[in-house]
Design a protein around this motif. Sequence first.
Motif: not given
Lengths: 468, 468
Positions: A31, A35, A37, A42, A153, B62-67, B70-71, B74, B113, B117, B120-121, B132
């Motif tokens: 969206v 982002m 992270i 992070y 956000e 590992e920690n990460a942050y996602f938005p 969400i469209p 999805y 989401v 990702s 892609k990764w 994650l």
Amino acid sequence: MARVLTPRTEDYPRWYQDVIAKAQLAENGPVRGTMVIRPTGYALWERMQAELDSRIKAAGAENAYFPLFIPEAYLTREAEHVEGFSPELAVVTHAGGKQLAEPVVVRPTSETVIGESMAKWVSSYRDLPLLLNQWANVVRWELRPRVFLRTSEFLWQEGHTAHATEADARAYARKILHETYEDFMVNVLAIPVVVGRKTAAERFAGGTNTLTLEAMTGDGKALQMGTSHELGQNFARAFDISYSSAAGTVEHAWTTSWGVSTRMLGGLIMCHGDDQGLRVPPRLAPIQAYVMVVKDGDGVREAATKLRDALRDAGVRVALDDRVETPFGRRAVDAELKGYPVRVEVGPRDLADGNAVVVRRRDGGKTPTPVADVVGAVRAALDADQQALYDEATAFRESRTTEVATLAEAIEAAAEGWVRVPWSAVGEAGEAKANQSAVSVRCLLRADGSVPDAEDEPDLYAILARSY
Amino acid sequence: MARVLTPRTEDYPRWYQDVIAKAQLAENGPVRGTMVIRPTGYALWERMQAELDSRIKAAGAENAYFPLFIPEAYLTREAEHVEGFSPELAVVTHAGGKQLAEPVVVRPTSETVIGESMAKWVSSYRDLPLLLNQWANVVRWELRPRVFLRTSEFLWQEGHTAHATEADARAYARKILHETYEDFMVNVLAIPVVVGRKTAAERFAGGTNTLTLEAMTGDGKALQMGTSHELGQNFARAFDISYSSAAGTVEHAWTTSWGVSTRMLGGLIMCHGDDQGLRVPPRLAPIQAYVMVVKDGDGVREAATKLRDALRDAGVRVALDDRVETPFGRRAVDAELKGYPVRVEVGPRDLADGNAVVVRRRDGGKTPTPVADVVGAVRAALDADQQALYDEATAFRESRTTEVATLAEAIEAAAEGWVRVPWSAVGEAGEAKANQSAVSVRCLLRADGSVPDAEDEPDLYAILARSY
């Protein structure tokens, strides 16, 4: 070596985007304006949180959690406030499979909900001070998003406190400003922030005083890294946060609010990054020492593993990279991009001489070091480079700050960096004029660099700059 | 002493609400179904996070942050998934001051989401496993909310991992189940969870196997405390998470997901709470020892402060309560409500004899203790009561678990507690029948209590219960 990043002098915004992508710090979310992270980014945020959270707790504030959704009506409670936010609001109109009778807003800040709670929780002077903090995500719709700096956000902490007297509130806003934020930014982020007072025009809507911490970016602009606000009794009146005093009278409380956000990640990149990527100050770094097996060979893996263990035992945050199936050059470039403060390269040739190579990210210095001396060398490098990054950033800021006497000179000089100019030569009218040239008054300072108590103190200086 | 809480035997749901209100753990938020987690409650959540986060990192994630947003599109990607969620979704239709061209959904989970990702990764087998985790708020609109147990917004962690082989994914889902979740719940929360496999009917939509940790509440029901799912290749196919193998073929990854939430706070209250309030297991407790000045007197404050310092130096999490302007009885009731494991009461009378009184929250035991021995007594009490709470909960669970042979007996016995019954006596048809009586199959177990690899293994037992 192939060019990995656009050089800063060629295209600074492009360099910034390149660092974020190539160091795998973050990506755009699906969206627009949001982002993702990534773990490398992070981990930096988690370290920022840990360092700040311990300082916030030391300042006596307690963490709590307030809801993501706010009734639309709450935001009309404080008119001035809504005006500032309404175009930025995201509104939920449907939930539970049907249209909501009353739409709810995704919090742009939790100020209003916290105000409502404070009003419930405070009744006597014995309930004060009430010192609350929250770590949360907030949403402010952005039409021109830029990762970390301006996203729809973002993650932040917002502190909200209520006090019995103006003096207490004022002292607390200053305590957070200096003991929490400035201490963290200077001593952990190694960023020589200038700490000052915002002008009335730049002040937080509804507040009586906004204190700010401003960093110089690598292109000579200013980035607001955090703010601490005195809100007088305005906010307490809007939410009816009142208490019965020891004398038996009913009084409105005096409140403060203060926050920093994932925007600091942008500041970190732009204050310390170079053409090879990020440079993370050692005290912040999730990985302070990165032990690399250059390639396999007699005892190499064993020596690298022992060094990793010895560094860990010495209290260094360390990681071992033994992915010899990936070319060493690629891994070394990646380590530079990610900005690990020190690399310890262990390869068959140096090891035959009893050495590992200690590489300092700050200046690229490489020192073959007897294996037995590596722990000491790494610790010395971490200490030295924490200071050196701060000194470098300070020298850069000073070299890009011009002292002038008039508004016209100030506006011209602000094209190149920061400007220090007597506030009496600017004033409200001058400030509006500067704004027309995309130059803003970042903050007001006393001659000795301390934070003024009022805008109309004599002999104040203003810092003018372009800003993010 | 006036009754503070509704007794559990009189009205268990009311008791639960009373504890949350009187111990100041949480309140309802202004938007129906949301909650304000107050500092006392949030401190418990922070301790849960810290203990879990270190275990999650030890498991390599590992920690990460996602938005947050969400469209909508999805969520149609994985049909089965959407069907489960759509009535629960909150939808943002307006933002930036106008109607959005495409509405966005507030995440009910970040699964989609994260799937995008991951696709892609991940490209090579060298990118696997990808491990994650995210700590975040999620929204699932609740029509019958209950604080901590079912709220429209809650806090959780969600882990999502991708692996090269089914065996790796299976082993990782088990690793998290036992080494992260079970270890935390047993050794920190002191809750004797039963760990088992969900039936096909209770399994996470789209998954191939759901592993669960079930706690018995004080009213003999079951509460699902956490789950770890194997998703086979279903999810990887839906999001095209594929990799090139060492042999050069392109394969779909095998994924897992796993999560626990603020619901565990409900479990904590209902597993250990008594008619005086919460009882917090010492290893979890943000405040393990609560030193109270009973009232002022010769050397009392000084002695209490010294004890506070000595306990802190001994590594005990400690707080000092010297608010003598509030009646002691009220403060003691409040300390019981909040469940501090040990109180150290320092008053003039006992102090004249060289004593302080050590009060254990678990059983209310009060022991006058020479001041010099208090630190040792507190540490011993903390160790003993961590174990005693676990043993007490285990004994309670066993006393409320009935072993039966038939479905009819099982449904009847489930009115009073848990039931252990051969899975062969239940089966899919029996499960549906039990559901009609509001009884569900909580999990399947082998005779030795270990977790089955499949639903059709011989000689499995099912645990049936009413549940939250």
